[in-house]
Design an enzyme around this catalytic site. Structure first.
Site, PDB file in Angstrom:
ATOM      1  N   ARG A 189     117.518 -20.862  44.835  1.00 28.48           N
ATOM      2  CA  ARG A 189     118.699 -21.506  43.938  1.00 28.48           C
ATOM      3  C   ARG A 189     120.117 -20.830  43.805  1.00 28.48           C
ATOM      4  NH1 ARG A 189     114.392 -21.911  40.144  1.00 28.48           N
ATOM      5  NH2 ARG A 189     113.342 -23.775  40.545  1.00 28.48           N
ATOM      6  N   LYS A 237     133.404 -24.882  50.905  1.00 35.91           N
ATOM      7  CA  LYS A 237     132.743 -26.132  51.509  1.00 35.91           C
ATOM      8  C   LYS A 237     131.774 -25.595  52.263  1.00 35.91           C
ATOM      9  CE  LYS A 237     136.165 -29.721  51.035  1.00 35.91           C
ATOM     10  NZ  LYS A 237     137.028 -30.513  52.041  1.00 35.91           N
ATOM     11  N   GLU A 290     145.041 -26.235  63.046  1.00 40.07           N
ATOM     12  CA  GLU A 290     144.947 -26.080  61.627  1.00 40.07           C
ATOM     13  C   GLU A 290     146.175 -25.498  61.031  1.00 40.07           C
ATOM     14  OE1 GLU A 290     142.697 -27.551  59.427  1.00 40.07           O
ATOM     15  OE2 GLU A 290     141.158 -27.815  60.944  1.00 40.07           O
ATOM     16  N   LYS A 334     145.931 -22.060  51.530  1.00 36.15           N
ATOM     17  CA  LYS A 334     144.585 -22.506  51.312  1.00 36.15           C
ATOM     18  C   LYS A 334     144.181 -22.067  49.978  1.00 36.15           C
ATOM     19  CE  LYS A 334     140.210 -24.437  52.481  1.00 36.15           C
ATOM     20  NZ  LYS A 334     139.627 -24.729  53.641  1.00 36.15           N
ATOM     21  N   GLU A 390     138.047 -30.770  45.240  1.00 36.70           N
ATOM     22  CA  GLU A 390     138.908 -31.914  45.805  1.00 36.70           C
ATOM     23  C   GLU A 390     138.963 -33.319  45.020  1.00 36.70           C
ATOM     24  OE1 GLU A 390     138.367 -32.072  50.053  1.00 36.70           O
ATOM     25  OE2 GLU A 390     138.540 -34.004  50.070  1.00 36.70           O
ATOM     26  N   ARG A 441     143.594 -30.862  46.851  1.00 31.30           N
ATOM     27  CA  ARG A 441     142.830 -30.376  47.929  1.00 31.30           C
ATOM     28  C   ARG A 441     142.667 -31.336  49.035  1.00 31.30           C
ATOM     29  NH1 ARG A 441     137.517 -26.219  48.219  1.00 31.30           N
ATOM     30  NH2 ARG A 441     137.386 -26.170  50.486  1.00 31.30           N
ATOM     31  N   ASN A 474     143.321 -32.229  54.460  1.00 27.34           N
ATOM     32  CA  ASN A 474     142.597 -33.221  55.329  1.00 27.34           C
ATOM     33  C   ASN A 474     143.631 -33.938  55.985  1.00 27.34           C
ATOM     34  OD1 ASN A 474     139.840 -32.659  54.588  1.00 27.34           O
ATOM     35  ND2 ASN A 474     140.218 -33.862  52.712  1.00 27.34           N
ATOM     36  N   HIS A 478     143.056 -35.596  59.334  1.00 28.25           N
ATOM     37  CA  HIS A 478     141.613 -35.638  59.580  1.00 28.25           C
ATOM     38  C   HIS A 478     140.909 -37.108  59.751  1.00 28.25           C
ATOM     39  CE1 HIS A 478     141.927 -31.225  58.961  1.00 28.25           C
ATOM     40  NE2 HIS A 478     140.525 -31.261  58.917  1.00 28.25           N
ATOM     41  N   HIS A 519     138.988 -37.633  62.501  1.00 27.29           N
ATOM     42  CA  HIS A 519     137.415 -37.750  62.680  1.00 27.29           C
ATOM     43  C   HIS A 519     136.894 -39.212  63.316  1.00 27.29           C
ATOM     44  CE1 HIS A 519     136.262 -34.994  59.148  1.00 27.29           C
ATOM     45  NE2 HIS A 519     136.050 -34.472  60.110  1.00 27.29           N
ATOM     46  N   HIS A 529     136.819 -30.327  67.282  1.00 26.18           N
ATOM     47  CA  HIS A 529     137.431 -30.835  65.964  1.00 26.18           C
ATOM     48  C   HIS A 529     139.115 -30.283  65.902  1.00 26.18           C
ATOM     49  CE1 HIS A 529     137.962 -31.281  61.810  1.00 26.18           C
ATOM     50  NE2 HIS A 529     138.463 -30.166  61.592  1.00 26.18           N
TER      51      HIS A 529
HETATM   52  N1  GLY Z   1     138.947 -27.975  55.309  1.00 21.60           N
HETATM   53  C1  GLY Z   1     139.401 -28.833  54.187  1.00 21.60           C
HETATM   54  C2  GLY Z   1     139.021 -28.284  52.884  1.00 21.60           C
HETATM   55  O1  GLY Z   1     138.547 -26.994  52.854  1.00 21.60           O
HETATM   56  O2  GLY Z   1     139.311 -28.697  51.981  1.00 21.60           O
END
Ligand code: GLY
Length: 370
Positions: free
Chosen positions: A122, A144, A186, A228, A238, A242, A246, A249, A253, A267
């Site tokens: 957990r 993430k 990035e 970041k 997000e 946040r 993207n 992206h 994607h 990527h």
């Molecule tokens: N890679 C995008 C984020 O961490 O929100």
């Protein structure tokens, strides 16, 4: 010199240390996080061969038992089977809830080990030691974690913040050139989305970053992580800003989906062309000066990243196939398309309910098939 940045999440704030030589000093930073001196290091074969003796040696010299969980390299391990394998190996090692998982590698290892840590007993603490430029400036910070599903990338996961991130710039010495370029996509993304002065600097000195000149690299990684950290502290899950991370992206994607998420288009390369397309799309919609789209494209191309569909070996793409992938994007709401668009360099915004008709026209103007 070591730079320390703080991700200011209430109750779960943590430091990101940036600089050379952090692996050798890892025990001093990690030991205070341990209830008993036991940790499991998840890494792939490549990182294990290159760097694990240093990390394990540094931990064991400080009296920490460091178990190695070595996995196969590649996106395929970010799967249900890969997750099961890591969790079962943690159980077999008898890792307790108060012990620590160390994610030592690039984005795949960070996502997989982080997700395993999120659900193991957990939830167990974990530390990120990112070894690629892309994972240092993006995926190791912000919590993430995810695995892929046959339905798409990163669809199963959790927010689980690390206790600490050690971004050792020395790890980048052995990184293949193509991976440096991918990570740089990035880096430039941060300038494009929210810091025009940083972009101006990258426009001039970006090649130094890609060439791993130590000062330029430290400045680029430091500024990227600072941005970041600031955005994650404002919006961990997000719900708002946040999503700006993207940028590039949605286009990226869709192209990665069409090319099979493999070596044909990595990527970072997808983020590079995606950012260039997001700026050109913003200009086509009259939202952003055309000159900014030209500057964005030039700076991205200068690093050796693709900026046009014709740069990709899988070209030509079908416009409707790309739009179908975009509709499956995690940012899509009620089937409506969401994009990160720009008003100018350094000022991106979230555009909801983007009309597919001008998008289709734009893709066809870019060379996609009607
Ligand atoms: N890679 C995008 C984020 O961490 O929100």
């Amino acid at each position: 010199m070591i730079e320390t940045l703080r991700v200011g999440l209430q109750g779960r704030a943590y430091d990101v240390l940036i600089g050379p030589g952090l692996i050798d000093a890892a025990a001093a930073h990690i030991k205070p996080l341990l209830k008993r001196p036991v940790a499991a290091i998840v890494m792939d074969d490549t990182v294990s061969g290159l760097h694990s003796p240093r990390l394990i040696g540094a931990l064991e010299a400080a009296g920490v038992t460091a178990h190695a969980i070595v996995i196969r390299p590649g996106e395929e391990t970010k799967s249900w089977a890969g997750l099961e394998d890591v969790c079962e190996r943690l159980l077999a090692l008898g890792l307790e809830r108060g012990d620590l998982v160390i994610a030592f590698g690039g984005g795949v290892v960070g996502d997989l080990a982080g997700f395993a840590a999120a659900i193991y007993k957990r939830g167990i603490d974990f530390v990120q030691i990112p070894t690629t430029l892309l994972s240092q400036v993006d995926s190791s910070v912000g919590g993430k974690t995810a695995i892929d599903s046959p339905h798409g990338k990163n669809l199963i996961g959790a927010f689980h913040q690390p206790r600490l991130v050690l971004a050792d710039l020395g790890m980048l010495d052995t990184l293949p050139a193509r991976e440096m370029v991918c990570g740089y996509a990035e880096v430039i993304k941060y300038g494009l989305l929210g810091d025009a002065a940083f972009f101006d600097w990258l426009e001039a000195d970006g090649p130094e970053v890609v060439a791993r000149a130590p000062e330029a690299l430290a400045r680029a990684v430091g500024r990227s992580i600072a941005m970041k950290a600031e955005i994650v502290a404002l919006d961990e899950k997000e719900a708002g800003p946040r999503a700006l991370l993207n940028l590039g992206h949605t286009f990226g994607h869709a192209l990665e989906s069409e090319t099979g998420f493999g070596e044909a288009l990595k990527h970072g390369e997808a983020v590079g062309i995606g950012c260039a397309m997001a700026f050109r799309f913003s200009a086509a919609l009259g939202l952003c000066p055309g000159q900014d789209a030209v500057r964005a494209e030039r700076a991205i191309a200068a690093a050796g990243l693709p900026t046009r569909l014709a740069d990709l070996s899988a070209h030509p793409f079908k416009a409707d196939a790309l739009i179908a992938h975009m509709a499956q994007d995690k940012k899509a709401e009620g089937g409506a398309l969401t994009f990160i668009l720009a008003r100018r360099i350094g000022e991106a915004f979230v555009a909801k309910s983007v009309d597919p008709a001008p998008l289709r026209d734009f893709l066809i103007a870019e060379g996609a098939l009607a």
